[in-house]
Design a protein around this motif. Structure first.
Motif, short mmCIF file in Angstrom:
data_model
loop_
_atom_site.label_atom_id
_atom_site.label_comp_id
_atom_site.label_asym_id
_atom_site.label_seq_id
_atom_site.Cartn_x
_atom_site.Cartn_y
_atom_site.Cartn_z
N ILE A 60 39.15 18.89 41.42
CA ILE A 60 39.14 20.18 42.15
C ILE A 60 37.71 20.65 42.43
N GLY A 61 36.74 19.75 42.24
CA GLY A 61 35.37 20.08 42.65
C GLY A 61 34.44 20.54 41.54
N MET A 78 34.30 24.81 42.42
CA MET A 78 35.71 24.38 42.42
C MET A 78 36.47 25.01 43.58
N ILE A 79 37.47 24.28 44.05
CA ILE A 79 38.34 24.83 45.10
C ILE A 79 39.80 24.75 44.64
N SER A 80 40.63 25.52 45.29
CA SER A 80 42.03 25.56 44.87
C SER A 80 42.81 24.39 45.46
N MET A 81 42.49 23.22 44.99
CA MET A 81 43.09 22.01 45.54
C MET A 81 44.48 21.79 44.92
N PRO A 82 45.49 21.48 45.72
CA PRO A 82 46.81 21.19 45.13
C PRO A 82 46.78 19.93 44.26
N MET A 101 44.17 28.35 37.43
CA MET A 101 43.91 28.36 38.88
C MET A 101 44.49 29.61 39.53
N LEU A 102 45.64 30.04 39.04
CA LEU A 102 46.21 31.29 39.56
C LEU A 102 45.24 32.44 39.27
N GLY A 103 44.70 32.47 38.05
CA GLY A 103 43.76 33.53 37.65
C GLY A 103 42.50 33.52 38.50
N ARG A 104 42.03 32.34 38.88
CA ARG A 104 40.77 32.30 39.66
C ARG A 104 41.01 32.41 41.17
N PHE A 105 42.03 31.69 41.67
CA PHE A 105 42.18 31.59 43.13
C PHE A 105 43.39 32.35 43.68
N ASN A 106 44.19 32.93 42.81
CA ASN A 106 45.46 33.57 43.20
C ASN A 106 46.47 32.56 43.77
N LYS A 107 46.18 31.29 43.63
CA LYS A 107 47.18 30.30 44.06
C LYS A 107 46.95 28.97 43.35
#
Ligand code: EPU
Length: 428
Positions: A60-61, A78-82, A101-107
């Motif tokens: 995820i970077g 980092m990115i919100s990579m699936p 990831m939800l906490g950081r990117f909301n998704k």
């Protein structure tokens, strides 16, 4: 693929140093996703679960360095990579990527977790928590999709006391708006460890280690340095081994309080144990008495030590009953122990062990991590050679097992599987 070979029946002696806690490590590493600058974790165990999580953070970077048991994660790029497939399926604890990831990117999109099969292992309480914080959660083709416009603090009562759900909700809530209260939270030491890391990153968490945890959301979390707690389950495994085949084993780098229920049971069996600040000494045990154990949430007897403890009970005089109230099907080791001459039968959630018997070396298979630990202990107790396949399960959780055992005087080695064994494993 390899197997483990053990020449059993020899007494072990000396000092063994315990590694960092696997079940903390697998949550601490995903927790670094929530920071905006580098986080360093000291004392991580050399186990495959840690390597897989490192690779997932890189996917995820994240920029990750891992050497000498110390991992530094720079999460800034980092990115919100699936992550619907691949490595996430290899370990149970990949579910912590959902909360982080939800906490950081909301998704987040995370494949349903794998790990040891111990009977049904639902994650409904994790999802209940995410939804209460405002996330929409769907299950599409074996992956969980989580999305929120904004996460908002909520009061969440866990219907089942769950280590994973407690930690996952903490991860999702630390950057949510407002206050989250987790009621009926799990109290395991690993939860305190994760809360300590998050607090060092700037989170506001009170009550970790009790059954009510209060979290006041903050806008950002920063980097820090954290030392992981010692692995109480690894330490417990060596304590059991000390009682089974020890001629005086000192277990170093341990928090004795974390092992109170096990130490009490071993004493009840007649084992002499001395506890220091960060060490426990197991004296050679003469005659062992049968005892009953029932696994419970912390600070009760840990389900993760039920399987190794069963191997020890084969040596005890009388009938012992082992009941697992946490996992209904955590008895896959029993058939293998029976191949080694153990007198055990399973009735419902209990295993009934009649002893003492002299275990005999045999070809056995580790079906899960702690079943593997049970078979290693049995192999050390047994007369002759024991061959254990399925050791990739053991490598998920026991750091430098062969080196540590041989350091105590055991004769244990790895060998490549034969072509026939490889085919058997693949067809199993
Ligand atoms: N449960 C639910 N719903 C949920 C979550 C859990 O019904 O949403 C049930 C489970 O099926 C189980 C009980 O609640 O019957 C407890 O499960 P918990 O969530 O506490 O387990 P976990 O977080 O998935 C961790 C450890 C396990 C350990 C258990 C219990 C990690 C990565 N795993 O699992 O460790 O057995 O807590 O202490 O922390 C191991 O190390 O070998 C291992 C399996």
């Amino acid at each position: 693929m390899e197997k483990l070979k053990i020449a059993g029946g020899y007494p072990l002696k000396g000092t063994v140093r315990i590694s960092g806690a696997k079940n903390s490590a697998v949550a601490l590493i995903p927790a670094t996703i929530l920071a905006d600058s580098p986080v360093t974790i000291e004392g991580l165990p050399d186990i495959s679960d840690v390597q897989i999580l490192k690779a997932l953070l890189e996917e995820i970077g994240g920029k990750v360095e891992f050497a000498n048991n110390e991992m530094t994660v720079d999460p800034s790029s980092m990115i919100s990579m699936p992550l619907p497939n691949g490595k996430v399926k290899k370990l149970r604890a990949s579910y912590y990527l959902m909360g982080a990831m939800l906490g950081r990117f909301n998704k987040a999109v995370i494949g349903l977790p794998g790990g040891c099969y111990l009977g049904p292992r639902p994650i409904d309480q994790h999802i209940k928590g995410f939804e209460a914080l405002g996330a929409k959660v769907t299950n599409e083709q074996g992956a969980i999709y989580l999305r929120a416009d904004e996460l908002k603090g909520a009061r969440i009562y866990l219907d089942v006391v769950s280590v994973g759900a407690t930690i996952n909700i903490m991860l999702a809530a630390v950057r949510a708006k407002g206050r989250t209260i987790i009621e009926n939270a799990a109290k395991e030491p690993e939860i305190i460890d994760v809360a300590t890391l998050l607090t060092n990153m700037g989170a506001k968490i009170k009550g970790a280690g009790t059954d009510v945890i209060r979290i006041d959301g903050v806008d950002r979390l920063h980097g820090c340095r954290h030392t992981i707690i010692p692995d109480r389950i690894e330490a417990g495994t060596y304590l059991i081994l000390g009682a089974a085949v020890g001629e005086g084993i000192l277990i170093d780098n341990v928090i004795p309080n974390h092992l109170e229920s096990l130490i009490a049971k071993l004493r009840e069996m007649g084992v002499q144990i001395e506890s220091g600040d960060d060490q426990v000494f197991v004296a050679p045990a003469e005659k062992l008495k049968a005892v009953d154990i029932k696994t419970l949430v912390y600070p009760g007897f840990p389900t993760d030590l039920q399987q190794p403890f069963t191997s020890l009970l084969t040596k005890a005089e009388g009938t012992s009953v082992v009941t697992d109230t946490i996992y209904s099907a955590r008895f896959k080791h029993i058939d293998e122990l029976r191949r080694m001459n153990a007198n055990i039968k399973v009735e419902g959630r209990s295993a009934i062990v009649n002893g003492p018997v002299r275990l005999q070396g045999a070809k056995v298979k580790a079906s899960d991590l702690r079943a593997g630990a049970a078979l290693v202990i049995a192999g050390l107790m047994a007369e002759g050679i024991t061959e254990i396949t399925g050791i990739e399960h053991i490598d998920r959780g026991y750091s430098h097992l062969v080196e540590k055992l041989n350091g105590l005087g055991a004769t244990v080695w790895r060998e490549d599987l034969s072509q026939e064994e490889k085919e058997q494993m693949e067809n199993a």
